[in-house]
Scaffold this motif. Sequence first.
Motif, short mmCIF file in Angstrom:
data_model
loop_
_atom_site.label_atom_id
_atom_site.label_comp_id
_atom_site.label_asym_id
_atom_site.label_seq_id
_atom_site.Cartn_x
_atom_site.Cartn_y
_atom_site.Cartn_z
N SER A 148 0.83 -1.20 0.00
CA SER A 148 0.00 0.00 0.00
C SER A 148 0.87 1.25 0.00
O SER A 148 1.92 1.29 0.63
N GLY A 149 0.39 2.27 -0.69
CA GLY A 149 1.11 3.53 -0.74
C GLY A 149 0.39 4.50 -1.65
O GLY A 149 -0.77 4.32 -1.99
N ALA A 150 1.09 5.56 -2.07
CA ALA A 150 0.50 6.51 -3.01
C ALA A 150 0.04 5.79 -4.26
O ALA A 150 -1.01 6.10 -4.84
N ILE A 151 0.84 4.82 -4.70
CA ILE A 151 0.44 3.85 -5.71
C ILE A 151 0.48 2.49 -5.03
O ILE A 151 1.49 2.11 -4.45
N ASP A 152 -0.61 1.75 -5.06
CA ASP A 152 -0.63 0.41 -4.47
C ASP A 152 -0.02 -0.57 -5.47
O ASP A 152 -0.46 -0.64 -6.62
N ILE A 153 0.99 -1.29 -5.02
CA ILE A 153 1.72 -2.22 -5.88
C ILE A 153 1.31 -3.65 -5.54
O ILE A 153 1.25 -4.02 -4.36
#
Length: 280
Positions: free
Chosen positions: A179-184
């Motif tokens: 999870s993050g600014a863009i979920d990978i």
Amino acid sequence: MESNQSEVADWGRKAWNLLDLVRRQSPLIQCITNFVSMDLMANTLLSAGASPAMLHSIEEIPDFTPHAHALSINIGTLSPSWFPAMKAAATLASELGKPWVLDPVAVSASAFRMKACLELVAMKPTVIRGNGSEIIALSKAASFTELASKGVDSIHESVDAIEAAKLLAESSGAIVAVSGAIDIVTDGKQVVGAHNGVAMLQKITATGCSVSSVIAAFVAVDKLHALDAAVSALSIFGVAGELGMKMATGPASLRMHLIDSLYGLDEAAVVSHVKITSFS
């Protein structure tokens, strides 16, 4: 450009189909989670269309877990008294071929947490979801004491954890979501990114925990395509956050509108807002 737009549209339709399946099938999701997240996790699952069961007594595992469609394990408030139930439920889910999700909250905060997570990873979770720091730490478990940590918060961006996520996916056999600014999301080879969400979600406790449970619900209705289910769940949750943010004035109201928006999502909103792209 046309190819990229076509890919995004295909993912939008796929995400909607999975959400629609969750709503129609209402999978029973057993959650062994932390005290902080129980309320938001249960309400998020209900809003998505799933049926939550916040059940963590080891005495009930043999009777209840076989009836669950998926299991979500979160170690946020890990204790020695709860860990045996986590292991028992994970073992039983794996034996019965039921998907389960591991959320390794603050895994590098203590040796106890790391040891517990490594034991759970050995029980073959379907999906492991954490923030960048948690995934890097878990992937480099042999030297975790050298890694910096900030409790449950991430000091690494999700894109910084791509290689660690791929290594963890290869070694564990799990789909790994960061999870993050863009979920990978990766299976060790393919890498997919979900570009939905708002920064203020980080100001609401248990949103990460909740999205792990939503992943469990999505995987429950399509366990043969766990990567697609995981990235779709992350994107759907992010879209709900974006729509909720339009009505929110701060974290407290965003929490309310997040739940309402997730409940009210329709096909048009999902297909037009979901933004999922391949990194590889």
